[in-house]
Design an enzyme around this catalytic site. Sequence first.
Site, PDB file in Angstrom:
ATOM      1  N   LYS A 135       0.850  -1.205   0.000  1.00 25.21           N
ATOM      2  CA  LYS A 135       0.000   0.000   0.000  1.00 25.21           C
ATOM      3  C   LYS A 135       0.879   1.246   0.000  1.00 25.21           C
ATOM      4  O   LYS A 135       0.642   2.190  -0.750  1.00 25.21           O
ATOM      5  CB  LYS A 135      -0.875  -0.008   1.248  1.00 25.21           C
ATOM      6  CG  LYS A 135      -1.504   1.333   1.582  1.00 25.21           C
ATOM      7  CD  LYS A 135      -2.300   1.302   2.850  1.00 25.21           C
ATOM      8  CE  LYS A 135      -1.481   1.459   4.099  1.00 25.21           C
ATOM      9  NZ  LYS A 135      -1.210   2.859   4.496  1.00 25.21           N
ATOM     10  N   ASN A 136       1.922   1.242   0.826  1.00 21.99           N
ATOM     11  CA  ASN A 136       2.734   2.453   0.993  1.00 21.99           C
ATOM     12  C   ASN A 136       3.722   2.691  -0.132  1.00 21.99           C
ATOM     13  O   ASN A 136       4.446   3.687  -0.125  1.00 21.99           O
ATOM     14  CB  ASN A 136       3.448   2.434   2.349  1.00 21.99           C
ATOM     15  CG  ASN A 136       2.458   2.656   3.482  1.00 21.99           C
ATOM     16  OD1 ASN A 136       1.292   2.988   3.249  1.00 21.99           O
ATOM     17  ND2 ASN A 136       2.899   2.430   4.704  1.00 21.99           N
ATOM     18  N   CYS A 157      -3.705  12.085  13.713  1.00 22.25           N
ATOM     19  CA  CYS A 157      -4.450  10.830  13.614  1.00 22.25           C
ATOM     20  C   CYS A 157      -4.223  10.089  14.924  1.00 22.25           C
ATOM     21  O   CYS A 157      -3.565  10.586  15.831  1.00 22.25           O
ATOM     22  CB  CYS A 157      -3.990  10.014  12.409  1.00 22.25           C
ATOM     23  SG  CYS A 157      -2.435   9.190  12.682  1.00 22.25           S
ATOM     24  N   ARG A 212       1.544  14.107  13.582  1.00 22.71           N
ATOM     25  CA  ARG A 212       1.899  13.867  12.177  1.00 22.71           C
ATOM     26  C   ARG A 212       1.840  15.139  11.316  1.00 22.71           C
ATOM     27  O   ARG A 212       1.135  15.219  10.324  1.00 22.71           O
ATOM     28  CB  ARG A 212       1.027  12.763  11.602  1.00 22.71           C
ATOM     29  CG  ARG A 212       1.128  11.499  12.430  1.00 22.71           C
ATOM     30  CD  ARG A 212       0.492  10.312  11.822  1.00 22.71           C
ATOM     31  NE  ARG A 212       1.267   9.831  10.676  1.00 22.71           N
ATOM     32  CZ  ARG A 212       0.807   8.864   9.881  1.00 22.71           C
ATOM     33  NH1 ARG A 212      -0.381   8.348  10.107  1.00 22.71           N
ATOM     34  NH2 ARG A 212       1.516   8.448   8.858  1.00 22.71           N
ATOM     35  N   PRO A 213       2.595  16.148  11.703  1.00 24.12           N
ATOM     36  CA  PRO A 213       2.628  17.384  10.904  1.00 24.12           C
ATOM     37  C   PRO A 213       3.317  17.148   9.553  1.00 24.12           C
ATOM     38  O   PRO A 213       3.914  16.091   9.335  1.00 24.12           O
ATOM     39  CB  PRO A 213       3.467  18.315  11.775  1.00 24.12           C
ATOM     40  CG  PRO A 213       4.332  17.412  12.570  1.00 24.12           C
ATOM     41  CD  PRO A 213       3.506  16.176  12.833  1.00 24.12           C
ATOM     42  N   ILE A 214       3.220  18.147   8.680  1.00 27.82           N
ATOM     43  CA  ILE A 214       3.964  18.056   7.406  1.00 27.82           C
ATOM     44  C   ILE A 214       4.864  19.279   7.242  1.00 27.82           C
ATOM     45  O   ILE A 214       5.178  19.700   6.129  1.00 27.82           O
ATOM     46  CB  ILE A 214       3.005  17.918   6.197  1.00 27.82           C
ATOM     47  CG1 ILE A 214       2.016  19.090   6.113  1.00 27.82           C
ATOM     48  CG2 ILE A 214       2.264  16.586   6.229  1.00 27.82           C
ATOM     49  CD1 ILE A 214       1.247  19.141   4.801  1.00 27.82           C
ATOM     50  N   ASP A 215       5.332  19.800   8.370  1.00 26.43           N
ATOM     51  CA  ASP A 215       6.208  20.990   8.334  1.00 26.43           C
ATOM     52  C   ASP A 215       7.484  20.750   7.555  1.00 26.43           C
ATOM     53  O   ASP A 215       7.987  21.653   6.859  1.00 26.43           O
ATOM     54  CB  ASP A 215       6.526  21.432   9.764  1.00 26.43           C
ATOM     55  CG  ASP A 215       7.159  20.306  10.583  1.00 26.43           C
ATOM     56  OD1 ASP A 215       6.610  19.188  10.582  1.00 26.43           O
ATOM     57  OD2 ASP A 215       8.225  20.523  11.185  1.00 26.43           O
ATOM     58  N   ASP A 268       5.759   0.186  11.920  1.00 25.85           N
ATOM     59  CA  ASP A 268       4.489  -0.418  11.490  1.00 25.85           C
ATOM     60  C   ASP A 268       4.383  -1.878  11.894  1.00 25.85           C
ATOM     61  O   ASP A 268       3.354  -2.506  11.680  1.00 25.85           O
ATOM     62  CB  ASP A 268       4.321  -0.296   9.966  1.00 25.85           C
ATOM     63  CG  ASP A 268       4.086   1.134   9.561  1.00 25.85           C
ATOM     64  OD1 ASP A 268       4.129   1.430   8.357  1.00 25.85           O
ATOM     65  OD2 ASP A 268       3.887   1.984  10.455  1.00 25.85           O
ATOM     66  N   ARG A 311      -8.110  -0.610   5.329  1.00 24.93           N
ATOM     67  CA  ARG A 311      -7.340   0.445   4.650  1.00 24.93           C
ATOM     68  C   ARG A 311      -6.045  -0.125   4.081  1.00 24.93           C
ATOM     69  O   ARG A 311      -5.542   0.353   3.067  1.00 24.93           O
ATOM     70  CB  ARG A 311      -6.989   1.564   5.629  1.00 24.93           C
ATOM     71  CG  ARG A 311      -8.182   2.303   6.151  1.00 24.93           C
ATOM     72  CD  ARG A 311      -7.769   3.519   6.907  1.00 24.93           C
ATOM     73  NE  ARG A 311      -6.847   4.338   6.107  1.00 24.93           N
ATOM     74  CZ  ARG A 311      -6.399   5.513   6.512  1.00 24.93           C
ATOM     75  NH1 ARG A 311      -6.754   5.987   7.683  1.00 24.93           N
ATOM     76  NH2 ARG A 311      -5.593   6.224   5.750  1.00 24.93           N
TER      77      ARG A 311
HETATM   78  C1  EPZ Z   1       4.862   6.768   6.474  1.00 24.19           C
HETATM   79  O1  EPZ Z   1       4.124   7.788   7.117  1.00 24.19           O
HETATM   80  C2  EPZ Z   1       3.921   5.572   6.370  1.00 24.19           C
HETATM   81  N1  EPZ Z   1       2.770   5.938   5.562  1.00 24.19           N
HETATM   82  C3  EPZ Z   1       3.489   5.138   7.766  1.00 24.19           C
HETATM   83  O2  EPZ Z   1       2.691   3.983   7.622  1.00 24.19           O
HETATM   84  C4  EPZ Z   1       4.725   4.788   8.583  1.00 24.19           C
HETATM   85  O3  EPZ Z   1       4.334   4.445   9.889  1.00 24.19           O
HETATM   86  C5  EPZ Z   1       5.674   5.997   8.609  1.00 24.19           C
HETATM   87  O4  EPZ Z   1       5.997   6.393   7.257  1.00 24.19           O
HETATM   88  C6  EPZ Z   1       6.973   5.679   9.338  1.00 24.19           C
HETATM   89  O5  EPZ Z   1       7.605   4.596   8.716  1.00 24.19           O
HETATM   90  C7  EPZ Z   1       2.887   5.972   4.213  1.00 24.19           C
HETATM   91  O6  EPZ Z   1       3.938   5.698   3.648  1.00 24.19           O
HETATM   92  C8  EPZ Z   1       1.657   6.330   3.435  1.00 24.19           C
HETATM   93  P1  EPZ Z   1       7.021  10.088   8.493  1.00 24.19           P
HETATM   94  P2  EPZ Z   1       4.700   9.287   7.136  1.00 24.19           P
HETATM   95  O7  EPZ Z   1       6.853  11.367   7.754  1.00 24.19           O
HETATM   96  O8  EPZ Z   1       5.497   9.538   5.918  1.00 24.19           O
HETATM   97  C9  EPZ Z   1       7.376  13.278  11.992  1.00 24.19           C
HETATM   98  C10 EPZ Z   1       0.818   2.657   7.915  1.00 24.19           C
HETATM   99  O9  EPZ Z   1       0.483   2.026   8.908  1.00 24.19           O
HETATM  100  N2  EPZ Z   1       7.228  14.279  10.926  1.00 24.19           N
HETATM  101  O10 EPZ Z   1       8.163   9.207   8.130  1.00 24.19           O
HETATM  102  O11 EPZ Z   1       3.562  10.175   7.444  1.00 24.19           O
HETATM  103  C11 EPZ Z   1       6.120  12.418  12.150  1.00 24.19           C
HETATM  104  O12 EPZ Z   1       5.197  13.057  13.008  1.00 24.19           O
HETATM  105  C12 EPZ Z   1       1.320   4.062   8.048  1.00 24.19           C
HETATM  106  O13 EPZ Z   1       0.832   2.187   6.745  1.00 24.19           O
HETATM  107  C13 EPZ Z   1       7.317  15.619  11.262  1.00 24.19           C
HETATM  108  O14 EPZ Z   1       7.494  15.987  12.417  1.00 24.19           O
HETATM  109  O15 EPZ Z   1       5.679   9.235   8.382  1.00 24.19           O
HETATM  110  C14 EPZ Z   1       6.662  11.142  12.735  1.00 24.19           C
HETATM  111  O16 EPZ Z   1       6.814  11.305  14.134  1.00 24.19           O
HETATM  112  C15 EPZ Z   1       1.138   4.567   9.455  1.00 24.19           C
HETATM  113  N3  EPZ Z   1       7.173  16.554  10.272  1.00 24.19           N
HETATM  114  C16 EPZ Z   1       8.037  11.012  12.081  1.00 24.19           C
HETATM  115  O17 EPZ Z   1       8.387  12.333  11.618  1.00 24.19           O
HETATM  116  C17 EPZ Z   1       6.968  16.195   8.963  1.00 24.19           C
HETATM  117  O18 EPZ Z   1       6.868  17.088   8.096  1.00 24.19           O
HETATM  118  C18 EPZ Z   1       8.083  10.060  10.894  1.00 24.19           C
HETATM  119  O19 EPZ Z   1       7.020  10.427  10.049  1.00 24.19           O
HETATM  120  C19 EPZ Z   1       6.883  14.824   8.651  1.00 24.19           C
HETATM  121  C20 EPZ Z   1       7.031  13.884   9.639  1.00 24.19           C
END
Ligand code: EPZ
Length: 421
Positions: free
Chosen positions: A22-23, A120, A125-128, A309, A401
């Site tokens: 999926k990812n 969530c 889970r910000p996107i900063d 995960d 999902r």
């Molecule tokens: C991806 O999410 C996966 N989703 C998640 O899988 C997975 O748990 C995660 O990576 C970690 O491996 C998809 O690929 C669609 P991150 P993502 O950005 O990209 C922080 C599932 O179960 N962060 O690597 O959203 C964030 O809050 C899902 O399939 C910021 O602070 O995760 C987290 O603590 C759940 N600012 C950490 O970094 C940002 O701009 C890692 O998040 C982005 C992230």
Amino acid sequence: MDKILIKGGRPLLGAVEISGAKNAALPALAATLLTEDPIVLHNVPCVRDIQTTGQMLRDLGCETDFRTLESTHSCKVLARNVTSCEAPYELVKTMRASVLVLGPLLARFGRARVSLPGGCAIGARPIDLHIKAFEKLGADITIEHGYVEARADRLKGTEIFFDRITVTGTENLMMAAVLAEGDTVLNNAAREPEVSDLANLLCSMGATIRGAGSSTIHIQGAARLHGAQHTIIPDRIETGTFLAAGAITGGDVEIRSCRADHLLAVIEKLEEAGVVVERATPSVLRVSAPHGLKARDVITAEHPGFATDMQAQYMALMTQAEGTSIVTETIFENRFMHASEMVRMGANIKIEGNRAIVFGKTQLTGAKVIASDLRASASLVLAGLVAHGETFIGRVYHLDRGYERIEEKLKGLGADIERVR
Ligand code: EPZ
């Protein structure tokens, strides 16, 4: 609202086919926005998030063909006549991965309006980091009314350093940089196999990308990208989930169409805990736990470390291991909600900050439980498979999902499991 009913106590026996990841499929679908030519994707899992993404692409004006997704696991997208560059709140709140359209829309059309995903169950889970990096590429970004408004005449390649490793952040920026003017380097990039799979698709579309899978990715900007066909990698988390299922039930399961090299840390940890994982071929694993399970600590980490995960599924396994294990979650700030549901089934788990202390072995008993997020749901299924009596799992839409027909796959391995409306 669907529920899943499990009568526990049966060892899983037989063979199961792993679906596409999926990812990996989600960023691949977003990447179709980067070209006016058709993109055909194979080995796409037929799960809710993929259907949601198909609808989002149609809302943007793409032509899609998902008709045979369930039978062939292939789909086609043609982003020739994109009529909108907006991903609305109603959609993004249901699937945060929708933010992956930001990069492609900005790169190809110079604008994007995407709802902030909001938090969530597992964290804020910000996107900063995504936004900061887009600004480094020259985008003008404003955030108002809960939306990210991004504009750029033409993105300009540059050196980007992620303060923190982010999987979708790396993917979003890779998709923005492929059409930028000049070269971009992503430092402290995510190394997940899904990032490499996206890079492979982009290269088959005519992009020039080096270093995907490492912490430093070099992207050479191109004027345009062309159509391609691409086969999505197997789902390493589904693979890990079935490894845990075979082990927790004391069964003997052959896991087919997987990629063992994508989850080496998980396999090694399971082996430390007494699980026998036989590498029958590069795409077939065989799992059993003939001598029971031993308590072993785990700390989640970015790839190639132990995947966050797989944390919930591992915790379920440790409730059946002799001894005390400590599960440390380093990626998300609130990813232990499955623990309280397992405690209701008889597990002995204490939460201390980002550590869960699991006192095993405890006999689990079936109960009514509630899923809170995708992987927590999977861990409750595992607990139900080994519990004495009946387990009812509510809110299984979380499960749908990211897992394709999981109750059918488990039933095919001998589990007493069914979906009840
Ligand atoms: C991806 O999410 C996966 N989703 C998640 O899988 C997975 O748990 C995660 O990576 C970690 O491996 C998809 O690929 C669609 P991150 P993502 O950005 O990209 C922080 C599932 O179960 N962060 O690597 O959203 C964030 O809050 C899902 O399939 C910021 O602070 O995760 C987290 O603590 C759940 N600012 C950490 O970094 C940002 O701009 C890692 O998040 C982005 C992230």
